[in-house]
Design a protein around this motif. Sequence first.
Motif, PDB file in Angstrom:
ATOM      1  N   ILE A 123       0.562  -1.343   0.060  1.00  0.00           N
ATOM      2  CA  ILE A 123      -0.062   0.355  -0.031  1.00  0.00           C
ATOM      3  C   ILE A 123       0.822   1.211   0.130  1.00  0.00           C
ATOM      4  CG2 ILE A 123      -1.082   1.731   1.409  1.00  0.00           C
ATOM      5  CD1 ILE A 123      -2.732  -1.786   2.233  1.00  0.00           C
ATOM      6  N   SER A 126       2.786   1.555  -3.483  1.00  0.00           N
ATOM      7  CA  SER A 126       2.128   1.939  -4.802  1.00  0.00           C
ATOM      8  C   SER A 126       1.272   2.871  -5.151  1.00  0.00           C
ATOM      9  CB  SER A 126       1.457   0.887  -5.047  1.00  0.00           C
ATOM     10  OG  SER A 126      -0.006   0.745  -3.583  1.00  0.00           O
ATOM     11  N   ALA A 128      -1.646   3.990  -2.906  1.00  0.00           N
ATOM     12  CA  ALA A 128      -2.909   3.478  -3.239  1.00  0.00           C
ATOM     13  C   ALA A 128      -2.904   3.093  -1.316  1.00  0.00           C
ATOM     14  CB  ALA A 128      -2.983   2.119  -3.307  1.00  0.00           C
ATOM     15  N   LEU A 133      -6.378  -1.938  -2.667  1.00  0.00           N
ATOM     16  CA  LEU A 133      -6.046  -3.217  -2.663  1.00  0.00           C
ATOM     17  C   LEU A 133      -6.978  -4.332  -2.206  1.00  0.00           C
ATOM     18  CD1 LEU A 133      -3.911  -4.567  -2.419  1.00  0.00           C
ATOM     19  CD2 LEU A 133      -3.386  -4.561  -0.163  1.00  0.00           C
ATOM     20  N   ALA A 136      -9.837  -5.036  -5.842  1.00  0.00           N
ATOM     21  CA  ALA A 136      -8.075  -4.967  -6.239  1.00  0.00           C
ATOM     22  C   ALA A 136      -8.112  -6.523  -6.956  1.00  0.00           C
ATOM     23  CB  ALA A 136      -7.111  -4.610  -6.375  1.00  0.00           C
ATOM     24  N   ILE A 142      -5.311  -8.473  -8.662  1.00  0.00           N
ATOM     25  CA  ILE A 142      -4.649  -9.014  -7.678  1.00  0.00           C
ATOM     26  C   ILE A 142      -4.719 -10.467  -7.116  1.00  0.00           C
ATOM     27  CG2 ILE A 142      -2.800  -7.959  -5.697  1.00  0.00           C
ATOM     28  CD1 ILE A 142      -3.324  -5.647  -6.727  1.00  0.00           C
ATOM     29  N   LEU A 156      -1.010  -2.535  -8.720  1.00  0.00           N
ATOM     30  CA  LEU A 156      -1.876  -2.014  -8.152  1.00  0.00           C
ATOM     31  C   LEU A 156      -1.253  -0.051  -8.440  1.00  0.00           C
ATOM     32  CD1 LEU A 156      -3.943  -1.426  -5.761  1.00  0.00           C
ATOM     33  CD2 LEU A 156      -1.361  -1.481  -3.914  1.00  0.00           C
ATOM     34  N   ARG A 157       0.336   0.337  -8.585  1.00  0.00           N
ATOM     35  CA  ARG A 157       0.037   1.673  -9.446  1.00  0.00           C
ATOM     36  C   ARG A 157      -0.579   1.347 -10.160  1.00  0.00           C
ATOM     37  NH1 ARG A 157       6.695   0.671  -8.806  1.00  0.00           N
ATOM     38  NH2 ARG A 157       6.781   1.477  -6.534  1.00  0.00           N
TER      39      ARG A 157
END
Length: 231
Positions: A123, A126, A128, A133, A136, A142, A156-157
């Motif tokens: 986290i 990235s 985020a 997350l 995702a 992911i 995630l980026r």
Amino acid sequence: MAAATSPARASGGSSLLSIGQVLARLSPEFPDLSPSKLRFLEERNLVTPSRTESGYRKFSPADLERLRLVLSMQRDYYLPLKVIRSYLDDLDAGREPVLPGGATVIAPSMLSGDRRLTRAELIKESGANAMLLSDAISASLIVAGDHFGEDALAVLRALVELQRSGIEPRHLRGFRAAAERELGLIESALIPVTRRKDASSRAKALELAREIAGQLEVVRSNLIRSALSKL
């Protein structure tokens, strides 16, 4: 890149490595690497180790970094070997080649092994938040787990940037289904090769799978670019 088979080079010092030593250096980064895969890459003129008078292969530090670059380009960009070979030829000629889609390759000296990140580290690196997350993972973009690799970080980026444009993970649920359809195509194409169980055939099957995946990526990218040009 011309083949170097001089015994003088092969006996030029302790810096030269055997196949076993190359595997020991690279296997932590590339677990599927095998002696047959190394020989296969040599057959495709992607690396040209020297030979001792007895015919044993010896790899220089430059050979090792070249192998690391080739394997990274396969793993990270799913490129067919002919594209990688063309890229290396341009690199050897002093040019600044660009991969299909404009991707930039990280120099081998900058490559590290596949890191394992905790949820908090993922986290943080990235940019985020925990909700993104979780979304995702729910959208199957992911894979859930206690630790995550570089691929999860890259995804995630990308999701952070997409979210700024109003695109949420839930909008991308179809990506997993599309990936599974492509995997089905690849598996069907590999049937004639995978029927043979020898190590050489397994290495060729893996390489063919990457080549097919790379060509599918070229088709997908061009379809998107073509559609964008009509906007």
